[in-house]
Design an enzyme around this catalytic site. Structure first.
Site, PDB file in Angstrom:
ATOM      1  CD  GLU A   1     -23.152 -79.041 -13.314  1.00 28.10           C
ATOM      2  OE1 GLU A   1     -23.137 -78.045 -12.593  1.00 28.10           O
ATOM      3  OE2 GLU A   1     -22.923 -80.205 -12.884  1.00 28.10           O
TER       4      GLU A   1
ATOM      5  N   PRO B   1     -25.752 -92.006  -0.071  1.00 18.98           N
ATOM      6  CG  PRO B   1     -24.036 -92.449   1.416  1.00 18.98           C
ATOM      7  CD  PRO B   1     -24.992 -93.119   0.489  1.00 18.98           C
ATOM      8  NE  ARG B   2     -24.733 -85.251  -6.063  1.00 19.62           N
ATOM      9  CZ  ARG B   2     -25.280 -85.359  -7.266  1.00 19.62           C
ATOM     10  NH1 ARG B   2     -26.168 -86.316  -7.499  1.00 19.62           N
ATOM     11  NH2 ARG B   2     -24.956 -84.529  -8.223  1.00 19.62           N
TER      12      ARG B   2
ATOM     13  N   GLY C   1     -23.415 -95.224  -9.175  1.00 27.28           N
ATOM     14  CA  GLY C   1     -24.181 -95.561 -10.366  1.00 27.28           C
ATOM     15  C   GLY C   1     -25.335 -96.514 -10.150  1.00 27.28           C
ATOM     16  CD  GLU C   2     -25.342-100.943  -7.269  1.00 25.94           C
ATOM     17  OE1 GLU C   2     -25.516-102.056  -7.796  1.00 25.94           O
ATOM     18  OE2 GLU C   2     -25.111-100.791  -6.046  1.00 25.94           O
TER      19      GLU C   2
ATOM     20  CG  ASN D   1     -32.802 -84.068 -11.974  1.00 23.46           C
ATOM     21  OD1 ASN D   1     -33.963 -83.661 -11.921  1.00 23.46           O
ATOM     22  ND2 ASN D   1     -32.229 -84.421 -13.102  1.00 23.46           N
ATOM     23  N   PRO D   2     -35.087 -83.909  -9.021  1.00 27.40           N
ATOM     24  CG  PRO D   2     -36.881 -82.397  -8.934  1.00 27.40           C
ATOM     25  CD  PRO D   2     -35.379 -82.456  -9.059  1.00 27.40           C
ATOM     26  CG  LEU D   3     -37.159 -83.709 -13.727  1.00 23.56           C
ATOM     27  CD1 LEU D   3     -36.747 -83.054 -15.036  1.00 23.56           C
ATOM     28  CD2 LEU D   3     -38.679 -83.834 -13.659  1.00 23.56           C
TER      29      LEU D   3
END
Length: 434
Positions: A62, A271-272, A309-310, A334-336
């Site tokens: 978000e 990892p997420r 952030g990488e 998100n696949p975009l």
């Protein structure tokens, strides 16, 4: 107020004395920042002068979705400041990292107060936003009720209402209608989301589009990218991006299937939640972990990139990427993000959180779907590694989908800016007695 709304308000009030223990427990696990826990009680306000627009974005997805919107809002209203509240440490960190230098001084961040009536009132009375917007599917009844009591115009931006969520809200129709009625403007991601939101709220809903289509490409530090490219030159590289528990073992098994026929194969797992890095490394038996200072050198076969952030760096490096959260019933990520960076996209069966986007990618030939098994994953990765032309075709089709609706932030800002008061009446919101 509906009976369900009164019950929710009462339950939150009764739970309030126990919530500090819950928050401290989260801080001990790295889920909160200990010195900023007062913000979760509604404290810590530092309202700037002039008009203030409040966005609440629950987590990383978000938060990133509104980044293209913030500069447009600020350009459209001189003197405007924006307050962004989030509920996770990762989203706060990424917001600070991704804000452009010319935007950052006019954007403030706080952690959102928990949905306790007294804490919501304290937060709003201190910040006095002139207008606000909740992003996607954050529908906190007490915060919204407190905003309505203070006559703060509110919007739902990039609104999302899955079939499953609509069914659950349907069990409490009065609460759903009451909650959605708090929004003066409702902007849905898709016609399907608009239809479900309208049915629950009993009001018209527009669907200008999905802000995730308008995001900028994920950044990457040029020096770090050059260094990693030098280390991996000539090696086939594939990426598992934003993985969740249960996926890493499957990815490692796919690596073992692929490796005999792919000399030098490098599998990178991001990892997420970066704090899972040590556990993932222990599970897979690898010492190659970026947060511990390791690089994906020649001896690394499975590298855990557990830094924050990488992801943009590794999308640029990889020959193919599988989307995390799609091999287990999480709903995907998100696949975009890979689509904007020319990385061929692979995804498992569980992408329901991005059904509209995935549908557009599938129609264009910009994504390859696969079953949630090591063999199916290995087969899909091998197909891309074996045919660079196939990978480039997928990436090109995905990039065209990702480029859609580039003007969406301007359209959304045009719907939100009128919620602010006229410039000659900007005095901030008054406090409402509890």
């Amino acid at each position: 107020m509906s009976v369900a709304g009164l019950l929710w308000r009462g339950a939150a009030t009764l739970a309030a004395p126990l919530l500090p223990l819950y928050l401290r427990s989260r801080a001990e696990r790295g889920k909160e920042i200990a010195e900023r826990l007062p913000e979760r009680h509604g404290d810590g306000a530092a309202r700037p002068p002039g008009p203030l627009f409040w966005f609440h974005a629950a987590s990383v997805g978000e938060t990133l979705s509104i980044l293209p919107l913030l500069p447009v809002m600020l350009r459209g209203r001189p003197g405007l400041h924006v307050l962004v509240t989030t509920g996770t440490v990762t989203s706060a960190t990424l917001l600070a990292q991704r804000l452009p230098a010319d935007v950052a001084p006019r954007v403030l961040h706080r952690f959102v107060p928990l949905d306790v009536p007294a804490w919501a009132r304290r937060f709003l009375d201190a910040w006095r936003p002139d207008a606000g917007a909740f992003v996607e599917s954050e529908l906190w009844p007490n915060l919204l009720a407190a905003a309505a009591e203070r006559r703060i115009p509110m919007a739902l931006v990039n609104g999302r209402m899955s079939v499953r969520s609509a069914r659950r809200w349907g069990w409490l129709p009065a609460l759903a209608r009451q909650t959605l009625s708090r929004f003066d403007v409702v902007l849905a991601q898709s016609p399907g989301d608009a239809e479900r939101l309208a049915a629950l709220g009993g009001r018209p809903v527009s669907a200008p589009g999905n802000l995730k289509f308008a995001a900028d490409p994920l950044p990457a530090d040029p020096a770090a990218l050059a260094a990693v490219r030098a280390l991996t030159a000539g090696r086939p590289v594939w990426l598992a991006a934003s993985t969740h528990p249960g996926e890493e073992a499957m990815i490692a098994a796919a690596h073992r299937i692929l490796a005999p026929a792919r000399p030098g194969l490098l599998t990178i797992i991001v990892p997420r939640h970066p704090e899972r890095g040590p556990a993932v490394a222990a599970e897979l038996g690898t010492a190659s972990r970026r947060a511990a200072g390791a690089e994906p050198g020649p001896d690394a076969t499975i590298h855990i990139a557990d830094t924050l952030g990488e992801l943009g760096l590794f999308y640029r490096l990889a020959d193919a990427a599988v989307i995390g959260g799609s091999l287990v019933p999480h709903g995907g990520q998100n696949p975009l993000e890979p689509a904007r960076l020319g990385c061929p996209i692979l995804a498992g069966p569980h992408m329901h959180n991005f059904a509209e986007i995935v549908g557009a990618l599938e129609a264009a030939g910009g994504i390859r779907r696969l079953a949630a098994s090591p063999a199916a994953l290995a087969d899909a990765v091998d197909a891309v590694l074996s045919s660079p032309d196939y990978g480039r075709s997928m990436a090109g089709a995905a990039a065209l989908v990702a480029a859609q609706q580039a003007e969406l932030p301007e359209r959304v800002a045009a719907a939100l800016l009128p919620l602010l008061p006229a410039q000659d009446t900007e005095e901030g919101r008054v406090t409402v007695e509890a």
